[in-house]
Structures are given as structure tokens and as C-alpha cells.
Write a protein that holds these residues in place. Sequence first.
Motif, PDB file in Angstrom:
ATOM      1  N   LYS A 478      29.754  50.277  34.180  1.00 23.55           N
ATOM      2  CA  LYS A 478      30.495  51.416  34.732  1.00 23.55           C
ATOM      3  C   LYS A 478      30.232  51.524  36.233  1.00 23.55           C
ATOM      4  N   ILE A 479      31.305  51.503  37.013  1.00 21.82           N
ATOM      5  CA  ILE A 479      31.220  51.719  38.453  1.00 21.82           C
ATOM      6  C   ILE A 479      31.824  53.093  38.740  1.00 21.82           C
ATOM      7  N   VAL A 480      31.067  53.946  39.410  1.00 26.86           N
ATOM      8  CA  VAL A 480      31.485  55.325  39.678  1.00 26.86           C
ATOM      9  C   VAL A 480      31.767  55.473  41.168  1.00 26.86           C
ATOM     10  N   ASP A 481      32.938  56.033  41.500  1.00 34.83           N
ATOM     11  CA  ASP A 481      33.263  56.319  42.902  1.00 34.83           C
ATOM     12  C   ASP A 481      34.088  57.592  42.948  1.00 34.83           C
ATOM     13  N   GLN A 482      34.557  57.952  44.140  1.00 35.11           N
ATOM     14  CA  GLN A 482      35.285  59.219  44.283  1.00 35.11           C
ATOM     15  C   GLN A 482      36.232  59.145  45.468  1.00 35.11           C
ATOM     16  N   ILE A 483      37.195  60.066  45.468  1.00 36.39           N
ATOM     17  CA  ILE A 483      38.046  60.322  46.624  1.00 36.39           C
ATOM     18  C   ILE A 483      37.864  61.775  47.012  1.00 36.39           C
ATOM     19  N   PRO A 484      38.269  62.163  48.225  1.00 32.74           N
ATOM     20  CA  PRO A 484      38.026  63.547  48.644  1.00 32.74           C
ATOM     21  C   PRO A 484      38.923  64.545  47.911  1.00 32.74           C
ATOM     22  N   THR A 485      38.498  65.795  47.958  1.00 33.02           N
ATOM     23  CA  THR A 485      39.230  66.897  47.342  1.00 33.02           C
ATOM     24  C   THR A 485      39.773  67.812  48.430  1.00 33.02           C
ATOM     25  N   HIS A 537      39.415  55.075  34.568  1.00 26.55           N
ATOM     26  CA  HIS A 537      39.732  56.400  34.030  1.00 26.55           C
ATOM     27  C   HIS A 537      38.951  57.443  34.809  1.00 26.55           C
ATOM     28  N   TRP A 538      39.326  58.673  34.614  1.00 28.48           N
ATOM     29  CA  TRP A 538      38.608  59.759  35.258  1.00 28.48           C
ATOM     30  C   TRP A 538      37.196  59.862  34.692  1.00 28.48           C
ATOM     31  N   ASP A 539      36.268  60.224  35.538  1.00 33.87           N
ATOM     32  CA  ASP A 539      34.886  60.370  35.103  1.00 33.87           C
ATOM     33  C   ASP A 539      34.780  61.452  34.036  1.00 33.87           C
ATOM     34  N   GLY A 540      34.130  61.128  32.929  1.00 32.04           N
ATOM     35  CA  GLY A 540      33.955  62.090  31.853  1.00 32.04           C
ATOM     36  C   GLY A 540      34.827  61.836  30.651  1.00 32.04           C
ATOM     37  N   LYS A 556      36.223  62.328  40.750  1.00 32.07           N
ATOM     38  CA  LYS A 556      35.381  61.168  40.448  1.00 32.07           C
ATOM     39  C   LYS A 556      36.088  60.303  39.420  1.00 32.07           C
ATOM     40  N   LEU A 557      36.032  58.980  39.606  1.00 34.11           N
ATOM     41  CA  LEU A 557      36.649  58.063  38.672  1.00 34.11           C
ATOM     42  C   LEU A 557      35.724  56.895  38.375  1.00 34.11           C
ATOM     43  N   ASN A 558      35.985  56.230  37.265  1.00 30.94           N
ATOM     44  CA  ASN A 558      35.143  55.118  36.807  1.00 30.94           C
ATOM     45  C   ASN A 558      35.989  53.873  36.585  1.00 30.94           C
ATOM     46  N   TRP A 559      35.336  52.731  36.780  1.00 33.14           N
ATOM     47  CA  TRP A 559      35.860  51.463  36.265  1.00 33.14           C
ATOM     48  C   TRP A 559      34.905  51.003  35.164  1.00 33.14           C
ATOM     49  N   ILE A 560      35.437  50.657  34.027  1.00 35.27           N
ATOM     50  CA  ILE A 560      34.652  50.085  32.942  1.00 35.27           C
ATOM     51  C   ILE A 560      34.984  48.593  32.904  1.00 35.27           C
ATOM     52  N   CYS A 561      33.970  47.759  33.156  1.00 31.22           N
ATOM     53  CA  CYS A 561      34.210  46.342  33.395  1.00 31.22           C
ATOM     54  C   CYS A 561      33.462  45.461  32.402  1.00 31.22           C
ATOM     55  N   SER A 562      34.095  44.344  32.048  1.00 30.69           N
ATOM     56  CA  SER A 562      33.439  43.241  31.362  1.00 30.69           C
ATOM     57  C   SER A 562      33.420  42.077  32.343  1.00 30.69           C
ATOM     58  N   VAL A 563      32.234  41.551  32.610  1.00 28.57           N
ATOM     59  CA  VAL A 563      32.088  40.512  33.630  1.00 28.57           C
ATOM     60  C   VAL A 563      31.459  39.287  32.981  1.00 28.57           C
ATOM     61  N   ALA A 564      32.165  38.154  33.061  1.00 32.11           N
ATOM     62  CA  ALA A 564      31.660  36.921  32.471  1.00 32.11           C
ATOM     63  C   ALA A 564      30.452  36.417  33.254  1.00 32.11           C
ATOM     64  N   ALA A 565      29.714  35.490  32.659  1.00 33.77           N
ATOM     65  CA  ALA A 565      28.530  34.923  33.301  1.00 33.77           C
ATOM     66  C   ALA A 565      28.921  34.191  34.580  1.00 33.77           C
TER      67      ALA A 565
END
Length: 589
Positions: A478-485, A537-540, A556-565
Motif C-alpha cells: 500500500k502506497i499512501v499519498d494525498q492532494i490538497p484540500t 482507491h480512497w484511503d479507508g 488521501k488515496l492509496n495504491w494497492i500494488c503487486s510487484v514481481a521479483a
Amino acid sequence: MTTDHPPAFESTGSIELQSVADSKIISVSLYSSRAEITRLYKFPVKTGQNQVNISGLPSVLEAESLRVEGRGAATIHDVTVSTATGEHTPTSSPELTTLLSKREKTSAALARCEKSIASLEQYLGSLSVQHLDVYKLEDLMDNYECTGSKLDDKKTDLTEELRLLDADIVLERERIAVPHENDKLRVKAAIRVFAQAEGDVEIALIYAVPRATWTAFYDIRVDMNAKEDPITLIYKAAITQNTGESWDDVPLTLETSTPTFGLDIPQLSPWNLDIDRYAGFTKSKKRSRSYTPGSMAINYSERRKESEGGSRGAMLSYDDGILEPMQIQGASVTSKGNFSATFRVPGLVSIASDGEAHNFTIVELSLKAEMSWISVPKVDVKAHINARITNASEYTLLSGSASVYVDGSFISRSDVPAVSPQESFDCPLGVDPSIRITYHPIIKKLSHSGFYNKSANHVFSQRITVFNTKSISIDRLKIVDQIPTSQNSQIEVKLVSPALILPSENSGGSGGTLKGTSSKNPPAAQTVNVARGVVAHWDGVDEPDCAVESLGLDRKLNWICSVAAQTKINLALDWEVTVSPASVKVIGL
């Protein structure tokens, strides 16, 4: 023993028993704040009344908890508990007597040595030339030097011996000044037993003592390469007791429940509204009326009564309905519904009354876990590992500290919450250095639009690179980031990529809106497939107690990633900020 009324016989005398010497502990049930001890006594009785006096019971014994059970052709009449008086702190000992005698002899020897040295000096000083043959002067001085040297060495040795004796005397006096262990065993029990016939009987004393406790702690070992059951949880118990009596070769059970008997279900008091009749009074007058001595006394007595009742119930509450133990690796466990469990420590254990922690292993469990990684690269590019562990065992896990080992290396200390069987809990496993994340410098562009009322368009692009250097692929990164409000209607924030929108069409802050640019997503879209193996998706959204209406409000938003070797992936976060008019100065941009 029978409880029928016995025939009248005269007393046959008393039986004196010393608890530690004349009995054996046959059971210890240890709770979180006290222990229940069962001691067994075997002794002969005569026909008729027998007065059994048992001394040397723990001074901290809770008298109200004492129960007496027995086997044999006899009847227990009554039990009296008292505390021995007249104990005093010893002022002497055989060792101290010996040391004082040695000191007296050494001191006398030192006095004689000093007197000999003084006599030698006096003799040498009394000699004159007319009395001394000049040819014998050398022999005289040699004898003086030899004798004086011996006396000096002897004086030195005696002085050191005297110093050591004085130190030993101080230590011995300090030792005997400490109350003897028997001072911790001053409770007596007097039991009247009527025997129908002469013979041997058995009596068991069951009593509760405080100053005994156990706490759970754990070793959590993680094998990152294991596909099945990657978690090995070693369940341990730290046992401490300072009850005054040692537990030598005893069968020990650990209780996970905390007695709460005597506590009633809370009751709601009436909640009434009325007119403030004292509105014209000063605050000080109102305060003095509100806190009357009578009301304080009533509340105190009620609370005191509840507290005493709760404490007494805890002392008297012991569950005799033990189910058949179920054998599990290393220990046995007895489940009691969903509320508590009893652990039977294998074999016999010995725990001294020293207040020190004695550690025992309850069981070693192989558990399933769902591994995940999380990073907030805007703050810290490190990837943190988390294990969602399922307690797929019959053991109730108590809250306690845990030492976490990953692939054989100590990583961190964590806390395990209270976990029932089949329940899950999160366990942080530290930082994974093999997941390398780069948070690239943000790219900014500015343009203007409009003729009369110009607007300023700020375009931002943030790139994130994830490199999995492992030899195996990872899922659930999970990578968490954000944009301003936006907090003003003159500022509009628009998310470009990933193309998420709010559950409602206009849920921005005070006048500010967040709009999606993709018409393919319906108004309530909460998840977007960004690339193969990458979902945004949105965080939460993935939280079990997610409130849909609040998604995206904190931007706040998230990326849910699968990363190969040995693979890199790139993530993009793009957004626009439109300010109208362009002359408006924006804070935080």
C-alpha cells in the motif's frame, strides 16, 4: 469426611503440624493477581475429638478464602484462623557469636604485639655507650631489625584480620536484623476433627494468597519465504510470587480469567430537567449547596460497600468445574466458553518466594498470516511490514509484549492485544529494506485562462517508483499519498490521475470541489484499476468500519500494488488547482 453429628466423646488432645514440613502443595491455580493453593496434610487421629493446630501458613493468606476438605472416617467441626504474635527480630546468631569471639582474641593479640613493639623501642632507647660493648653493636642492631620487622608484619596481619572481622560482623548483624522467613509464615489454623475410629486421615487446606501473578509475553518468529503458516508464535508466561512459601515441585495451572464476582450490572440514574432556582445566587453559594457533607458521606459509603463486596467476591470465586484437558503441543488447555481458558504447565515446577520472574513456555503455535507492506513516501520512503495474524488455535492470547524476529534476526518489540481463538490481530514487523521507494521531485506548471477575469491554472505531477529487490513477488503493498484540500470557493482542486471521484458529486470543503475527469466512472466510483496488479482507491475503503460518505474528504488515496521479483513499477499522481481570479494569493500551494 462425613458431616453427620458425631456422638459425644471427650477431647483426646491436640495435634501440632508445621505447614511446610508436614504437608505438600498438590495444586496451584495462578490468576493475574493472586493464587489459589491446595495443601494436603496426612496425620493419625484418635477416636473422639482431635484438635489439629496448623502453623506456618502464609501471613498474606486471605482468611475469608480458606476452605477445608478431607477424606477419612472423621467429621470437620469448625475452623479458626489466627495470626501468631510475639515474634521478634533476632539480635544474635551462632555465626555472630563466633565472629565476636574471634574479634576479641584478635584484638588482644594486636594489643600484645603493639606492647612488644613499644617494649623493644624502650629497651633500645635505654642503652648507653658505657653499657654497650662496641664489638656487639652490629649484632644488636641486626637483632633489633629482625625482631622489629617480625613484629611489624604481625601487627599488619592482625590489623587486616581485625578489619575483615569487623566487616563480617556488620554483615551478619544486617542479615539477622532482617525478619526471618518465618515472619512471612505466621498464620495459624485450628481445626476440630471428630474421628469415629483411630486411624489416618487427609485434610486439604485451600486458600488464596496475593503477591502472586503471571503475565504473558511472546516470541514471534516470521519466515518471509514460507507460503504456509509463516508465523511461529511462542507463548510464554512470566510467573512471580512473594507469598512467603516456596512452591516446590508443584502442578501449576495458569488462569486467563480475572475474577469479577460481586460486580452488578450498571444502572442508569434518573435524568431530570428542572428550572435553576438559584440563578440569582453567586457561584460560590451554589457550589457550597451542591457539595454538602451529607451527600459526600452517602456516596462514599455506597462506593466503599461496592468496593468491599467486589473484593470479597474475587477472593471467594474459584471454578471447580474444570473440563477435560485437551492436549496441545507442549501444554494442555481447558477452554471455558469464549471468556477464559486454563493452561496446565507441563510437569512439575518449582518457584521460590523471591519476587523474581520465572519464565515458562506454554506452547509453540504455527499460525497463518497475511503479510502486507505500507509506505507513506511523502513523509518517509521506508516500507513497513505488517502481519495480520489469525489465532487459529484453542488458546486465548492475553495482552503482552512480544519480541519479533524476521528470518532469524531480531527486528523490534511489539504488543500483542487480547486475542480470542479464531480472532485476528495486527503485528508490525519493522522496515523491509528490500523494498526501495523513490519519491521523485514534484513537477509544477502554471498557465492562465480567461479574458476579463483571468484564472490561474496550477498543474502538478508527482511520480513514485517502487523497486522490489526480493527474489519473490510481493502482494498488498500500500502506497499512501494525498492532494490538497480546498477551503475556499475561489480555489478548485481537480484530481486527474488516478481518476477517482467522491461518493457524492460535491463533497469538497467550504465551497471547494473535487471532480473526476473520467466519464467512464460512475459518480460513486471508489476504486480504479490503474495498471496490471495496481489498484487505486480512497484511503479507508479497505477498512472494515469504512463510512462511504466520508471517503475522500481528507484527500488521501492509496495504491494497492503487486510487484514481481526484481521488478520496478511507476505510479503517477496528477492534479490541478484553479484559482480565480489569478491575483488571489493561495496559502499552502
